[in-house]
Design a protein around this motif. Structure first.
Motif, short mmCIF file in Angstrom:
data_model
loop_
_atom_site.label_atom_id
_atom_site.label_comp_id
_atom_site.label_asym_id
_atom_site.label_seq_id
_atom_site.Cartn_x
_atom_site.Cartn_y
_atom_site.Cartn_z
N VAL A 9 0.72 -1.47 0.18
CA VAL A 9 -0.13 0.00 0.21
C VAL A 9 0.63 1.53 -0.09
O VAL A 9 2.21 0.97 0.54
CB VAL A 9 -0.73 -0.31 1.28
CG1 VAL A 9 -2.22 -1.52 1.54
CG2 VAL A 9 -0.14 -0.24 2.65
N ALA A 18 -5.42 3.39 1.79
CA ALA A 18 -5.51 2.19 1.10
C ALA A 18 -4.60 1.19 2.09
O ALA A 18 -5.64 -0.10 2.01
CB ALA A 18 -4.28 1.89 0.41
N LYS A 38 -7.57 0.08 4.20
CA LYS A 38 -8.90 -0.68 4.05
C LYS A 38 -7.87 -2.16 3.90
O LYS A 38 -9.85 -2.75 4.13
CB LYS A 38 -8.95 0.11 2.31
CG LYS A 38 -9.85 -0.49 1.75
CD LYS A 38 -9.94 -0.87 0.37
CE LYS A 38 -11.64 -0.80 -0.83
NZ LYS A 38 -10.99 -0.77 -2.65
#
Length: 261
Positions: free
Chosen positions: A204, A209, A212
């Motif tokens: 990431v 990100a 998530k």
């Protein structure tokens, strides 16, 4: 020290300010000089914002260094190197990353003259990695907070100090999410867990990100604006370094002349 030795220079003088940052970097520089079997001919401690440093400059030149390794604030550096040029012949000068800011380069260049600066000065700094989503996120953040940040904003887009600070905050935030805790004693051990590579890990490049992926139960490797982050047991990360010169004596003319790994 490596850049000095690479250029065939053996007689070294250290000129460092007494600020926390500069004096904190000095022991590593001295050790580097020793490990590479260079000769330290003088070690000057510069108290910031003095009217004159001519006595220190004269003492330094009497030691006949071939190169000066330095970190000082821009005002002190401007005065010191201006005084040095008036006292005698200035040797080559190598600064560190703290000496790469717009204020430092423009201030010292103006004090000694652009042609002189271009001929004598170089900086060793962290090598800027190739652009990624992490860089784009940092740039977007700088633009969003542009009214609170020193201009030109473009200077901070690929500035190692800005990138390192940005990555440091992002890594800690992701470690907190992974640990489900904001207590340092709890999330500390998760710092390497979110930065180290590993089988099945999701790469990431942003905090969003990372959150998530963690939310979906995935393990992550954060790759930041500084590039791939390899932390040692003390949570220090050292990227490749770059020797940078300024052929026109200006920040815009900065040119990488050597990558030091």
């Amino acid at each position: 020290a490596i850049w000095a030795k690479d250029r065939g220079l053996t007689r070294v003088a250290a000129v460092f300010g007494t600020t926390t940052s500069a004096s904190g970097d000095l022991p590593g520089v001295i050790q580097g000089v020793k490990d590479l079997h260079l000769k330290l001919v003088d070690n000057v401690s510069v108290t910031p914002n003095q009217v004159s440093y001519k006595s220190d400059a004269a003492k330094l030149l009497a030691a006949k260094p071939q190169v000066i390794l330095t970190e000082m604030d821009s005002t002190s550096a401007s005065t010191f190197f201006s005084d040095l040029s008036q006292v005698g012949t200035v040797p080559l000068v190598i600064g560190d990353g703290a000496d790469s800011t717009p204020t430092w380069v423009s201030g010292v260049s103006a004090a000694v003259g652009k042609q002189f600066f271009a001929k004598k000065f170089s900086i060793v700094n962290v090598l800027t990695p190739k652009p990624t989503a992490a860089n784009r996120a940092l740039i977007a953040g700088v633009k969003a907070e542009g009214s609170k940040i020193q201009h030109p904003l473009t200077h901070w887009f690929n500035q190692p100090y800005a990138s390192a600070g940005y990555d440091g905050v992002t890594i800690q935030a992701l470690a907190m999410v992974a640990a489900h805790s904001i207590k340092p004693t709890v999330y500390n051990k998760y710092i390497k867990a979110v930065t180290e590579p590993g089988k099945g890990k999701t790469r990431v490049y942003t905090y969003k990100a990372g959150v998530k992926a963690l939310g979906h139960g995935k393990k992550i490797q954060y790759v930041g604006a500084s590039g791939v982050i390899k932390l040692d047991k003390y949570h220090n990360s050292f990227g490749n370094q770059a020797a940078i010169e300024y052929p026109k004596g200006t920040l815009k003319s900065a040119k990488v002349v050597k990558v030091i790994t």
